[in-house]
Enzyme design. Structure first.
Site, mmCIF file in Angstrom:
data_model
loop_
_atom_site.group_PDB
_atom_site.id
_atom_site.type_symbol
_atom_site.label_atom_id
_atom_site.label_comp_id
_atom_site.label_asym_id
_atom_site.label_seq_id
_atom_site.Cartn_x
_atom_site.Cartn_y
_atom_site.Cartn_z
ATOM 1 N N HIS A 154 0.678 -1.284 -0.034
ATOM 2 C CA HIS A 154 -0.195 0.017 0.080
ATOM 3 C C HIS A 154 0.856 1.160 -0.135
ATOM 4 C CE1 HIS A 154 -4.011 -1.652 -0.015
ATOM 5 N NE2 HIS A 154 -3.900 -2.196 1.226
ATOM 6 N N CYS A 210 -0.320 2.506 -4.714
ATOM 7 C CA CYS A 210 -1.093 3.606 -4.945
ATOM 8 C C CYS A 210 -0.207 4.867 -4.771
ATOM 9 C CB CYS A 210 -2.202 3.518 -4.054
ATOM 10 S SG CYS A 210 -3.280 2.182 -4.491
#
Length: 351
Positions: A154, A210
């Protein structure tokens, strides 16, 4: 209560357990002896024969004094059994290690792999271990060295507090313990593996996360203009803060722009869950597109653009991390950043 001391050899900050009179540095393996662990005015010395590295895959002892060395840090964070769980990150780590060993001749002994599958506590992708591994990556590097940092997990953003971001947000990586220990901010990543890099050393970062477009805080971002050709945008901070190297070369491929999300999906490979960006990077090489950086970037973007729609896991979880919304869907555009602008159509791709 833990007492903070500095390693007597490399001066890395260490947390001394209660009543302990010595501590081993995870980075350089030196033993620091504490004269009085209850006193803040301690004296220390380095053990003449440091023990083997806690990283099973790391070279033991001091870095070998040779040129042409190849070294890599690979992180795959799955956040297993949490609401942030991802399915493809450990596969990404394993595939990237295979690529580096079998395609680019990286010695296995010079690769540190951090995943939650590891039983060794020093090889799990915690914030502390990731920090130590990044410092290890650049320690003692010399002209002719090739370094690689790969991260699959992430990524997020947080408000910029020092005015060095054009969009007002710092980009971050999320270690496995980020909820309790916090994220690793792009300012720290830049200070750790970019700014110290000396002349003649090359570092490639492949970041599958991301909001990762400028996660190394590099001064130049490669963008496609209206004519379909790549040009460089100047992202040097208005504050004048230097974000480049000490003479070395840093080139980063990332999964998407700072305002986009990256897919964790099996839509590309049709076999098993992987990060779309990591898969497209490896596939571009396997398909013979690793000639120039421009051809690599084109092939990666084409692989992702032609893939079936997928990746709701990462995109939905990204909303939890950032408090945002999916907005324009799941489209992602791999990004290229560097410490110096260059001709992407002529510069040969090499690791």
């Amino acid at each position: 209560m833990l007492m903070l001391v500095n390693c007597s050899n490399c001066h890395a900050p260490l947390q001394l357990p209660p009543a302990a009179n010595s501590i081993r540095c995870v980075l350089c393996q030196a033993i620091t002896l504490i004269a009085d662990p209850r006193s803040s005015s301690t004296s220390s010395s380095t053990h003449p024969h440091p023990p083997p590295s806690p990283y099973n895959l790391a070279p033991t002892g001091p870095p070998p004094q040779v040129h042409g060395r190849k070294r890599a840090v690979i992180c795959g964070v799955s956040y297993k059994n949490t609401r942030y769980q991802l399915n493809g990150c450990i596969n990404d780590a394993n595939c990237m290690k295979f690529l580096l060993v079998h395609r680019f001749n990286f010695p296995e002994s010079s690769i540190i792999t951090l995943t939650e599958e590891e039983t060794d506590p020093y090889k799990r992708p915690t914030k502390r271990n990731m920090r130590m591994a990044l410092r290890w990556l650049v320690q003692g590097c010399q002209p002719g060295d090739s370094l690689v940092f790969h991260y699959s997990g992430h990524g997020s953003q947080q408000k910029d507090d020092n005015g060095d971001e054009m969009d007002g947000y710092d980009e971050t990586l999320c270690p496995s313990d980020f909820e309790s220990q916090g994220m690793i901010v792009d300012d720290e990543i830049n200070a750790t593996i970019v700014r110290p890099l000396p002349h003649g050393v090359k570092l490639h970062a492949i970041v599958d996360a991301c909001h990762s477009g400028t996660v190394l805080d590099l001064p130049f971002l490669c963008k496609m203009d209206r004519k379909g050709r790549y040009t460089w945008e100047d992202h040097r901070p208005r504050t004048g803060m230097w974000k480049g190297t000490s003479g070395g070369e840093v080139i980063s491929f990332s999964g998407c722009a700072d305002d986009q999300t990256s897919a964790d999906t099996s839509a590309l490979s049709k076999i098993t869950s992987t990060g779309a960006m990591t898969y497209s990077f490896i596939e571009a090489i396997e398909q013979g597109h690793a000639t120039t950086y421009g051809s690599m970037l084109n092939a990666m973007r084409s692989n992702i653009r032609n893939a079936d729609e997928g990746g709701f896991v990462t995109s939905l979880v990204s909303m939890l991390l950032t408090g945002g919304s999916l907005g324009g869907g799941l489209r992602q555009e791999p990004q290229l950043t560097a410490n110096e602008a260059f001709d992407v159509y002529r510069k040969p791709f090499s690791i």
